[in-house]
Design a protein around this motif. Structure first.
Motif, PDB file in Angstrom:
ATOM      1  N   PHE A 146       4.064   6.440   3.581  1.00 20.61           N
ATOM      2  CA  PHE A 146       3.898   7.878   3.797  1.00 20.61           C
ATOM      3  C   PHE A 146       5.086   8.595   4.430  1.00 20.61           C
ATOM      4  CE2 PHE A 146      -0.807   6.626   4.316  1.00 20.61           C
ATOM      5  CZ  PHE A 146      -1.016   6.727   2.949  1.00 20.61           C
ATOM      6  N   LYS A 147       5.990   7.847   5.067  1.00 19.95           N
ATOM      7  CA  LYS A 147       7.084   8.523   5.771  1.00 19.95           C
ATOM      8  C   LYS A 147       8.404   8.444   4.993  1.00 19.95           C
ATOM      9  CE  LYS A 147       9.321   9.004  10.281  1.00 19.95           C
ATOM     10  NZ  LYS A 147       9.436   8.482  11.660  1.00 19.95           N
ATOM     11  N   ASP A 148       8.876   7.234   4.800  1.00 22.14           N
ATOM     12  CA  ASP A 148      10.170   7.083   4.136  1.00 22.14           C
ATOM     13  C   ASP A 148      10.166   5.789   3.326  1.00 22.14           C
ATOM     14  OD1 ASP A 148      12.789   7.461   3.378  1.00 22.14           O
ATOM     15  OD2 ASP A 148      13.637   6.610   5.217  1.00 22.14           O
ATOM     16  N   PRO A 149       9.470   5.784   2.172  1.00 23.17           N
ATOM     17  CA  PRO A 149       9.390   4.554   1.373  1.00 23.17           C
ATOM     18  C   PRO A 149      10.764   4.053   0.948  1.00 23.17           C
ATOM     19  CG  PRO A 149       7.885   6.264   0.555  1.00 23.17           C
ATOM     20  CD  PRO A 149       8.794   6.922   1.534  1.00 23.17           C
ATOM     21  N   LYS A 150      10.908   2.735   1.000  1.00 22.79           N
ATOM     22  CA  LYS A 150      12.187   2.134   0.613  1.00 22.79           C
ATOM     23  C   LYS A 150      12.004   0.996  -0.391  1.00 22.79           C
ATOM     24  CE  LYS A 150      14.924   3.209   4.747  1.00 22.79           C
ATOM     25  NZ  LYS A 150      14.010   4.143   5.394  1.00 22.79           N
ATOM     26  N   ALA A 151      10.768   0.839  -0.890  1.00 22.76           N
ATOM     27  CA  ALA A 151      10.493  -0.220  -1.852  1.00 22.76           C
ATOM     28  C   ALA A 151       9.328   0.206  -2.752  1.00 22.76           C
ATOM     29  CB  ALA A 151      10.159  -1.518  -1.120  1.00 22.76           C
ATOM     30  N   PRO A 152       9.230  -0.311  -3.965  1.00 26.74           N
ATOM     31  CA  PRO A 152       8.168   0.074  -4.909  1.00 26.74           C
ATOM     32  C   PRO A 152       6.767  -0.167  -4.337  1.00 26.74           C
ATOM     33  CG  PRO A 152       9.876  -1.187  -6.017  1.00 26.74           C
ATOM     34  CD  PRO A 152      10.160  -1.295  -4.548  1.00 26.74           C
ATOM     35  N   PHE A 153       5.877   0.810  -4.540  1.00 26.51           N
ATOM     36  CA  PHE A 153       4.527   0.687  -3.988  1.00 26.51           C
ATOM     37  C   PHE A 153       3.469   1.271  -4.918  1.00 26.51           C
ATOM     38  CE2 PHE A 153       6.097   4.783  -2.518  1.00 26.51           C
ATOM     39  CZ  PHE A 153       4.991   5.630  -2.606  1.00 26.51           C
ATOM     40  N   ILE A 154       2.236   0.794  -4.712  1.00 16.43           N
ATOM     41  CA  ILE A 154       1.055   1.226  -5.467  1.00 16.43           C
ATOM     42  C   ILE A 154       0.048   1.817  -4.490  1.00 16.43           C
ATOM     43  CG2 ILE A 154      -0.852   0.486  -6.945  1.00 16.43           C
ATOM     44  CD1 ILE A 154       1.703  -0.065  -8.347  1.00 16.43           C
ATOM     45  N   LEU A 155      -0.553   2.948  -4.833  1.00 21.13           N
ATOM     46  CA  LEU A 155      -1.643   3.515  -4.043  1.00 21.13           C
ATOM     47  C   LEU A 155      -2.977   3.177  -4.694  1.00 21.13           C
ATOM     48  CD1 LEU A 155      -0.245   7.074  -3.142  1.00 21.13           C
ATOM     49  CD2 LEU A 155      -0.090   4.953  -1.821  1.00 21.13           C
ATOM     50  N   MET A 156      -4.024   3.093  -3.876  1.00 20.36           N
ATOM     51  CA  MET A 156      -5.352   2.760  -4.390  1.00 20.36           C
ATOM     52  C   MET A 156      -5.970   3.962  -5.094  1.00 20.36           C
ATOM     53  SD  MET A 156      -8.692   1.360  -2.287  1.00 20.36           S
ATOM     54  CE  MET A 156      -8.167  -0.344  -2.181  1.00 20.36           C
ATOM     55  N   ASP A 157      -6.566   3.724  -6.240  1.00 16.37           N
ATOM     56  CA  ASP A 157      -7.191   4.803  -7.003  1.00 16.37           C
ATOM     57  C   ASP A 157      -8.644   4.983  -6.556  1.00 16.37           C
ATOM     58  OD1 ASP A 157      -7.526   6.825  -8.796  1.00 16.37           O
ATOM     59  OD2 ASP A 157      -7.536   5.571 -10.586  1.00 16.37           O
ATOM     60  N   SER A 158      -8.788   5.411  -5.300  1.00 16.59           N
ATOM     61  CA  SER A 158     -10.110   5.634  -4.713  1.00 16.59           C
ATOM     62  C   SER A 158      -9.983   6.758  -3.697  1.00 16.59           C
ATOM     63  CB  SER A 158     -10.613   4.357  -4.029  1.00 16.59           C
ATOM     64  OG  SER A 158     -11.851   4.585  -3.376  1.00 16.59           O
ATOM     65  N   PRO A 159     -10.584   7.924  -3.956  1.00 15.15           N
ATOM     66  CA  PRO A 159     -10.333   9.102  -3.127  1.00 15.15           C
ATOM     67  C   PRO A 159     -10.626   8.947  -1.639  1.00 15.15           C
ATOM     68  CG  PRO A 159     -12.168   9.473  -4.663  1.00 15.15           C
ATOM     69  CD  PRO A 159     -11.488   8.221  -5.078  1.00 15.15           C
ATOM     70  N   ARG A 160     -11.815   8.477  -1.276  1.00 17.21           N
ATOM     71  CA  ARG A 160     -12.160   8.420   0.144  1.00 17.21           C
ATOM     72  C   ARG A 160     -11.346   7.362   0.869  1.00 17.21           C
ATOM     73  NH1 ARG A 160     -16.727  10.465   2.335  1.00 17.21           N
ATOM     74  NH2 ARG A 160     -15.614   9.985   4.259  1.00 17.21           N
ATOM     75  N   GLU A 161     -11.073   6.258   0.206  1.00 19.77           N
ATOM     76  CA  GLU A 161     -10.313   5.207   0.873  1.00 19.77           C
ATOM     77  C   GLU A 161      -8.838   5.576   1.004  1.00 19.77           C
ATOM     78  OE1 GLU A 161     -12.984   1.298  -0.194  1.00 19.77           O
ATOM     79  OE2 GLU A 161     -12.196   2.536  -1.788  1.00 19.77           O
ATOM     80  N   MET A 162      -8.269   6.163  -0.046  1.00 15.55           N
ATOM     81  CA  MET A 162      -6.849   6.512   0.021  1.00 15.55           C
ATOM     82  C   MET A 162      -6.625   7.693   0.956  1.00 15.55           C
ATOM     83  SD  MET A 162      -4.200   5.052  -1.215  1.00 15.55           S
ATOM     84  CE  MET A 162      -3.371   5.308   0.362  1.00 15.55           C
ATOM     85  N   LEU A 163      -7.453   8.719   0.849  1.00 12.79           N
ATOM     86  CA  LEU A 163      -7.347   9.848   1.784  1.00 12.79           C
ATOM     87  C   LEU A 163      -7.688   9.401   3.205  1.00 12.79           C
ATOM     88  CD1 LEU A 163      -8.946  12.691  -0.379  1.00 12.79           C
ATOM     89  CD2 LEU A 163      -6.614  12.702   0.545  1.00 12.79           C
ATOM     90  N   GLY A 164      -8.643   8.474   3.320  1.00  9.04           N
ATOM     91  CA  GLY A 164      -9.040   7.981   4.643  1.00  9.04           C
ATOM     92  C   GLY A 164      -7.895   7.293   5.362  1.00  9.04           C
ATOM     93  N   ASN A 165      -7.130   6.474   4.650  1.00  6.39           N
ATOM     94  CA  ASN A 165      -6.009   5.792   5.287  1.00  6.39           C
ATOM     95  C   ASN A 165      -4.880   6.762   5.619  1.00  6.39           C
ATOM     96  OD1 ASN A 165      -7.103   3.174   5.393  1.00  6.39           O
ATOM     97  ND2 ASN A 165      -6.673   2.854   3.232  1.00  6.39           N
ATOM     98  N   ALA A 166      -4.709   7.794   4.795  1.00  6.60           N
ATOM     99  CA  ALA A 166      -3.730   8.832   5.114  1.00  6.60           C
ATOM    100  C   ALA A 166      -4.169   9.597   6.369  1.00  6.60           C
ATOM    101  CB  ALA A 166      -3.574   9.793   3.939  1.00  6.60           C
ATOM    102  N   LEU A 167      -5.455   9.834   6.489  1.00  6.19           N
ATOM    103  CA  LEU A 167      -5.985  10.511   7.679  1.00  6.19           C
ATOM    104  C   LEU A 167      -5.769   9.661   8.930  1.00  6.19           C
ATOM    105  CD1 LEU A 167      -9.265  11.949   6.116  1.00  6.19           C
ATOM    106  CD2 LEU A 167      -7.504  13.329   7.242  1.00  6.19           C
ATOM    107  N   ARG A 168      -5.975   8.342   8.815  1.00  4.12           N
ATOM    108  CA  ARG A 168      -5.734   7.462   9.965  1.00  4.12           C
ATOM    109  C   ARG A 168      -4.268   7.533  10.388  1.00  4.12           C
ATOM    110  NH1 ARG A 168      -9.068   7.023  13.249  1.00  4.12           N
ATOM    111  NH2 ARG A 168      -7.650   5.546  14.237  1.00  4.12           N
ATOM    112  N   TYR A 169      -3.362   7.575   9.437  1.00  8.16           N
ATOM    113  CA  TYR A 169      -1.931   7.660   9.744  1.00  8.16           C
ATOM    114  C   TYR A 169      -1.617   8.945  10.509  1.00  8.16           C
ATOM    115  CZ  TYR A 169       3.094   8.249   9.050  1.00  8.16           C
ATOM    116  OH  TYR A 169       4.434   8.471   9.253  1.00  8.16           O
ATOM    117  N   LEU A 170      -2.332  10.020  10.155  1.00  6.99           N
ATOM    118  CA  LEU A 170      -2.110  11.309  10.812  1.00  6.99           C
ATOM    119  C   LEU A 170      -2.855  11.432  12.136  1.00  6.99           C
ATOM    120  CD1 LEU A 170      -2.373  13.617   7.653  1.00  6.99           C
ATOM    121  CD2 LEU A 170      -0.285  13.086   8.961  1.00  6.99           C
TER     122      LEU A 170
END
Length: 341
Positions: A146-170
């Motif tokens: 979420f801040k400064d990616p430096k390597a290839p990554f995949i996000l989970m295709d699940s709205p509540r879980e992906m938004l939920g982890n972004a919310l935890r980061y914030l």
């Protein structure tokens, strides 16, 4: 004499197979085939299994006629109230599931289904990061995405879980009803999407498989999938829960409203809730068991593995995703914006 014995065994097996069929609709790579064979051997119902990679895919199939095609589904906790409200499932007959008593107390009266009227817990776990330990140092924060990616990554295709982890980061709750906080999480995901290292969204085991294959360095995945991958690829991959915390989930067994074989469905739920079968399930899946009676039969190394059974400190920083009723639309709207831009 041996020929007669073989003939009798074949005849009995045929008789069992003719008893009927249980149709199971479940996440991929989520049950030990030996459990299905044991169920057939004990009760005579052949198990036919179809797979899905997301809750949304499962619900869409039910609404398109699957409600009368399947006997068992395995949705995540935060979808259960909607599934009940939509009339897609039928109440459980507790008299036919005596092994419900084996569930740990925290899974006996869940907020998403008081009294287990419609559901029985199957497995529980976390969402976190699988990463290539042979390429990068162990990440301690969601910042690697979420801040400064430096390597290839995949996000989970699940709205509540992906938004939920972004919310935890914030620093917000995964169950916040504040539109501005959810929108901020959405902006974080949009920012991640714009990175040249973003490889897309993957459901189910997709992200894990791409990290194992070396196509991605990081992926947001379910812990059990990652733990199995780490065992199968020693020295290559590992799973971690970032310091900000993560989303927790419970998957449950439910019976569709027009299940063709509800009798077999009740037998199957009771079979899964047996202490030794429940342990076999978690020993195969590498997820935590909600079955208190199964704990003595769980592999000792798994009981001690914080990737499967998180420490009390990690649990304090993590949250189970709750159904938010009318406020679910906030997440739906933000997720649609994230996926469409």
């Amino acid at each position: 004499m041996k020929r007669i014995a073989v003939f009798l065994m074949a005849w009995l097996a045929l008789g069992l197979a003719q008893k009927g069929e249980l149709r199971l609709f479940i996440w991929s790579e989520y049950i030990d085939p030996a459990i299905l064979q044991a169920f057939t051997q004990k009760y005579g119902y052949r198990v036919r299994m179809d797979l899905y990679e997301s809750n949304e895919e499962m619900i869409a199939k039910l609404q398109a006629g699957g409600v009368s095609q399947y006997d068992i589904i395995v949705p995540s906790d935060f979808y259960v109230p909607s599934i009940i409200q939509l009339g897609l499932v039928q109440p459980l007959n507790h008299a036919k599931i005596p092994n419900l008593k084996n569930l740990d107390d925290k899974f006996k009266n869940p907020p998403f289904d008081p009294g287990n009227r419609y559901s029985a817990a199957y497995q529980w776990g976390t969402t976190g990061l699988i990463f290539r330990k042979d390429k990068v140092a162990k990440p301690d924060s969601w910042a690697v995405l979420f801040k400064d990616p430096k390597a290839p990554f995949i996000l989970m295709d699940s709205p509540r879980e992906m938004l939920g982890n972004a919310l935890r980061y914030l620093g917000y709750s995964v169950n916040t009803k504040n539109p501005k906080e959810v929108q901020a999480a959405g902006q974080l995901l949009l920012q991640a999407k714009k990175s040249r290292y973003f490889l897309g969204f993957e459901g189910g085991v997709g992200g894990k498989n791409r990290v194992v294959a070396g196509a991605a360095t990081y992926a947001v995945v379910y812990n059990g999938d990652a733990v199995k991958a780490a065992d199968e690829n020693p020295g290559k991959v590992e799973f971690t829960l970032p310091k900000e915390g993560a989303t927790l989930w419970v998957d449950s067994l439910m019976i569709p409203a027009k299940a063709p074989n509800p009798e077999a469905a009740h037998l199957f739920i009771n079979f899964i809730l047996d202490a030794k079968v429940g342990a076999q399930l978690s020993n195969f899946n590498r997820y935590a068991t909600p079955n208190r009676a199964a704990l003595p039969y769980i592999r000792p190394e798994d009981r001690k593995n914080p990737a499967i059974y998180p420490s009390p400190e990690v649990m304090k920083r993590s949250e189970f995703i709750l159904d938010l009723g009318k406020d679910n639309r906030i997440y739906d709207e933000v997720w649609t914006a994230v996926k469409s831009r």
